[in-house]
Scaffold this active site. Structure first.
Site, PDB file in Angstrom:
ATOM      1  N   GLU A 131      -3.988  -4.260   9.368  1.00  0.00           N
ATOM      2  CA  GLU A 131      -4.492  -5.285   8.443  1.00  0.00           C
ATOM      3  C   GLU A 131      -5.919  -5.748   8.731  1.00  0.00           C
ATOM      4  O   GLU A 131      -6.663  -6.075   7.817  1.00  0.00           O
ATOM      5  CB  GLU A 131      -3.532  -6.477   8.400  1.00  0.00           C
ATOM      6  CG  GLU A 131      -2.152  -6.124   7.849  1.00  0.00           C
ATOM      7  CD  GLU A 131      -2.183  -5.547   6.440  1.00  0.00           C
ATOM      8  OE1 GLU A 131      -3.226  -5.616   5.775  1.00  0.00           O
ATOM      9  OE2 GLU A 131      -1.146  -4.999   6.007  1.00  0.00           O
TER      10      GLU A 131
ATOM     11  N   HIS B 231      -8.207  -3.809  -1.191  1.00  0.00           N
ATOM     12  CA  HIS B 231      -7.425  -3.917   0.047  1.00  0.00           C
ATOM     13  C   HIS B 231      -6.359  -2.813   0.120  1.00  0.00           C
ATOM     14  O   HIS B 231      -6.274  -2.086   1.109  1.00  0.00           O
ATOM     15  CB  HIS B 231      -6.781  -5.304   0.114  1.00  0.00           C
ATOM     16  CG  HIS B 231      -5.976  -5.539   1.352  1.00  0.00           C
ATOM     17  ND1 HIS B 231      -6.486  -6.201   2.446  1.00  0.00           N
ATOM     18  CD2 HIS B 231      -4.724  -5.180   1.686  1.00  0.00           C
ATOM     19  CE1 HIS B 231      -5.575  -6.231   3.402  1.00  0.00           C
ATOM     20  NE2 HIS B 231      -4.474  -5.624   2.956  1.00  0.00           N
ATOM     21  N   GLU B 232      -5.569  -2.696  -0.930  1.00  0.00           N
ATOM     22  CA  GLU B 232      -4.476  -1.704  -0.896  1.00  0.00           C
ATOM     23  C   GLU B 232      -5.030  -0.285  -0.831  1.00  0.00           C
ATOM     24  O   GLU B 232      -4.492   0.568  -0.137  1.00  0.00           O
ATOM     25  CB  GLU B 232      -3.541  -1.883  -2.096  1.00  0.00           C
ATOM     26  CG  GLU B 232      -2.940  -3.281  -2.260  1.00  0.00           C
ATOM     27  CD  GLU B 232      -2.366  -3.876  -0.998  1.00  0.00           C
ATOM     28  OE1 GLU B 232      -1.894  -3.113  -0.127  1.00  0.00           O
ATOM     29  OE2 GLU B 232      -2.398  -5.121  -0.851  1.00  0.00           O
TER      30      GLU B 232
ATOM     31  N   TYR C 257      -5.079 -10.182   9.769  1.00  0.00           N
ATOM     32  CA  TYR C 257      -5.981  -9.879   8.656  1.00  0.00           C
ATOM     33  C   TYR C 257      -7.408 -10.367   8.943  1.00  0.00           C
ATOM     34  O   TYR C 257      -8.330  -9.570   9.085  1.00  0.00           O
ATOM     35  CB  TYR C 257      -5.486 -10.554   7.363  1.00  0.00           C
ATOM     36  CG  TYR C 257      -4.197  -9.989   6.821  1.00  0.00           C
ATOM     37  CD1 TYR C 257      -4.202  -9.111   5.747  1.00  0.00           C
ATOM     38  CD2 TYR C 257      -2.963 -10.343   7.359  1.00  0.00           C
ATOM     39  CE1 TYR C 257      -3.025  -8.598   5.223  1.00  0.00           C
ATOM     40  CE2 TYR C 257      -1.776  -9.826   6.852  1.00  0.00           C
ATOM     41  CZ  TYR C 257      -1.810  -8.961   5.783  1.00  0.00           C
ATOM     42  OH  TYR C 257      -0.648  -8.453   5.282  1.00  0.00           O
TER      43      TYR C 257
ATOM     44  N   GLU D 161       0.801  -1.223   0.000  1.00  0.00           N
ATOM     45  CA  GLU D 161       0.000   0.000   0.000  1.00  0.00           C
ATOM     46  C   GLU D 161       0.833   1.271   0.000  1.00  0.00           C
ATOM     47  O   GLU D 161       0.521   2.217   0.729  1.00  0.00           O
ATOM     48  CB  GLU D 161      -0.922  -0.018   1.215  1.00  0.00           C
ATOM     49  CG  GLU D 161      -0.215   0.028   2.592  1.00  0.00           C
ATOM     50  CD  GLU D 161       0.102  -1.328   3.193  1.00  0.00           C
ATOM     51  OE1 GLU D 161       0.250  -2.292   2.425  1.00  0.00           O
ATOM     52  OE2 GLU D 161       0.212  -1.422   4.431  1.00  0.00           O
TER      53      GLU D 161
HETATM   54 ZN   LIG Z   1      -2.709  -5.070   3.887  1.00  0.00          ZN
END
Ligand SMILES: [Zn+2]
Length: 642
Positions: free
Chosen positions: A329, A306-307, A392, A282
């Site tokens: 995350e 996600h990024e 995550y 990211e």
């Molecule tokens: Zn990530």
């Protein structure tokens, strides 16, 4: 204008807050001397696999008698200068300490009374853990070399001497010289336009943690995707990348609508060569992404969601130390699913959440208790060890639990205020918990009692009251899988023509479970399946059944990296030898750790498999990223060439 003033206040607030959390992964002493800005100046020397130049650090002296202590790894320090006015520099002294396996070596620089700038002349080593130098043969175009960086977690110190702790935020500027035909890009505003002349300048005006400083150099071209979005890739890959990523602007708009403004100006994506060890990184203003997400049907773009989400959770509000990594995350995985829902609909979100839960259950089955804790203790360990599904998926499940308990509207309001409150700061888990109590839990003790916050954050496993995301589409897939496994239909009769990647993944995992007489870990289905395990596999061996599927659907040749990975994993497990040449090709061309680590681990479980793994790895190792090499060396207990 009002926004601008507010923005400056927020930035100033971030500057005066000192993070007290101890970062066990940095030698730096930011409580005494704090780096505020970094100026970089390099020649990119492909022939020597080296960055050579200098870094000028602007420091704030909090305890004036203390020296500046920086993190380094494998850097060759030539000389150090200090300055009180940023114009005249005087020679300085320095001491490079002993090198630790994980942390590298501390660089201590005594500071004269008024000095507030330190210039360090240095070069990187060809094996720098944060740099990968690719030969032309490793790129899509095959004609030019390529360089890219990966700083997270603690690899920035292998290419820049700095305070390499996520608790220290800096602004930066850079002047980069490359071969004339190549383009340099960074996680910053590009001040040199698109002219390709080998001389490039960048600046990042928002304070960011060191792990977000990033550079790539290669034969790159750019294509616009929207008013503030675009993609960089090698010419060979650019058209496919632009097609696949055409929803990027929509994603930015959807995220802003719920979680507040995107604060970084542009959002561009750089598609890297396939040796990139991660799915995505990211880096602010410029996400680095693996080409393995280019499936041709946008089915793997949750990686971009996600990024992009990290532009809020991570880049804007950052973990203060690596033990708080789940704040980055877990929040990002939760936001990723919300973006997918907003752009592609709830059924797609449900499928991805259900696959995520399964990944989490499988991972937990192989972890020690201490590694199942969100607020993990990583003292004395490589912070990359903490990069499992726990931060995550368990983190995202915790937030899903809060959302379901307090209602989406209320929870969204909470998240938006959280991002605002901590914008451009690095925070600890304790700071988050305090904020959660004061701004959500305390307003309704009845609802708060339904979410065991301490258990979520400080205990192993998953609380019994956790949400269990399910997908009705997966129920249908299971019915078809059962009918085929039980011999009621042939493989060709399975109505898979319109299946999404997610449905395929679920189908394959379900089939594998049946091959192994088990269900998804921890699910009710597991119990039910186990109860009639005797009837699981009438007749042929798993390898014969896999051949049937392969004839019908050509899975060995699948160009979808996620499906190919799942299929190859099954091929090793069930000794489906027809897929072995493809397995070898896959491992020799792709360096993404998420794929290659489980494949090597699966191979290493039998003596013949281990032999095959060693033969492949001997050829693949020189083409993998240093981070992937560290991982696979460990899997195969590799000693050759070390
Ligand atoms: Zn990530």
């Amino acid at each position: 204008m009002i926004y601008r003033v507010l923005f400056n206040i927020v930035v100033l607030a971030a500057f005066v807050i000192t993070v007290n959390a101890q970062d066990y992964h940095s030698y730096a002493n930011p409580a005494a001397v704090r780096v505020r800005h970094v100026d970089l100046d390099w020649d990119v020397r492909f022939d020597q696999k080296m960055l050579k130049g200098f870094a000028t650090l602007t420091v704030e002296r909090i305890s004036p008698s203390e020296p500046l202590i920086l993190d380094t790894r494998d850097l060759k320090i030539e000389k150090v200068e200090t300055s009180a006015d940023g114009v005249r520099y005087a020679p300085g002294t320095f001491k490079l300490g002993e090198s630790d396996k994980f942390l590298g070596a501390p660089l201590t620089i005594p500071l004269p009374a008024k000095a507030n700038r330190v210039r360090i002349y240095y070069s990187t080593s060809p094996g720098a853990s944060g740099l990968q130098w690719l030969d032309p043969a490793q790129t899509a175009g095959k004609n030019n070399p390529f360089l890219f960086t990966q700083s997270e977690a603690i690899h920035a110190r292998s290419w820049i001497p700095l305070q390499d702790s996520p608790g220290v935020r800096v602004t930066y500027a850079a002047h980069v010289r490359t071969p004339r035909n190549l383009l340099a890009v960074m996680s910053a505003e590009n001040l040199s336009g698109t002219a390709r002349d080998g001389d490039y300048r960048f600046r990042m005006l928002q304070p960011i943690p060191s792990y977000l400083i990033a550079l790539a150099v290669g034969d790159l071209q750019f294509r616009s995707l929207g008013p503030r979005t675009g993609v960089y890739a090698e010419p060979h890959t650019l058209a496919a990348a632009a097609r696949e990523l055409s929803d990027t602007e929509k994603m930015v708009v959807a995220t802003e609508r719920t979680f507040g403004p995107y604060r970084w100006g542009r959002y561009d994506i750089l598609v890297l060569p396939p040796s990139f060890p991660y799915g995505g990184m990211e880096n602010p203003r410029l996400t680095f992404a693996t080409p393995t997400m280019l499936a041709g049907d946008k089915s793997l773009v949750s990686l971009i969601a996600h990024e992009l989400a990290h532009s809020w959770s991570g880049n804007l509000v950052t973990n203060a130390t690596w033990r708080d990594f789940w704040l980055n995350e877990g929040f990002t995985t939760y936001l990723e699913r919300r973006i997918i829902e907003a752009v592609y609909g709830r059924p797609r979100e449900e499928m991805e959440a259900a696959l995520g839960l399964r990944d989490l259950n499988e991972e937990i089955a192989g972890l020690e208790d201490r590694d199942e804790i969100l607020h993990i203790d990583l003292k004395g360990r490589d912070p990359d060890d903490g990069s499992t599904d726990i931060p995550y998926e368990k983190g995202a499940l915790f937030l899903r639990h809060l959302e379901q308990t307090f209602g989406r509207a209320r929870f969204d309001q909470f998240l938006k205020s959280y991002f605002n409150h901590f914008a451009f700061q690095s925070i600890t888990t304790d700071q988050f918990v305090d904020y959660l109590k004061q701004n959500l839990l305390n307003e309704s003790p009845t609802l708060a009692a339904k979410v065991p916050v301490d258990e979520w954050i400080n205990q192993p496993g998953i609380p019994a009251s956790a949400p269990r995301p399910t997908s009705s589409a997966f129920g249908t897939v299971e019915e078809h899988a059962k009918r085929w496994l039980d011999g009621k239909v042939t493989a060709a009769q399975v109505p898979a023509a319109k299946w999404t990647t997610q449905e395929w993944l679920h189908f394959l995992r379900y089939v594998q479970d049946r091959f192994e007489n088990k269900g998804a870990n921890g699910s009710e289905r597991a119990e039910r399946l186990l109860n009639h395990a005797a009837a699981v596999l009438p007749g042929d061996s798993p390898a014969v059944r896999m051949a049937e599927l392969d004839n019908a659907f050509h899975l060995t040749r699948s160009g979808n990296s996620e499906i190919a990975f799942q299929w190859l994993l099954m091929s090793i497990r069930n000794r489906y030898e027809a897929a072995y040449p493809r397995l070898e090709e896959f491992l020799l061309t792709i360096g993404r750790r998420k794929f290659i680590k489980p494949l090597y681990e699966e191979l290493a479980k039998t003596p013949e498999g281990k032999q095959r793994a060693v033969a492949i790895y001997r050829r693949a190792r020189p083409t993998y990223h240093p981070i992937a090499v560290t991982t696979i060396d460990d899997v195969l207990k590799w000693t050759e060439g070390k």
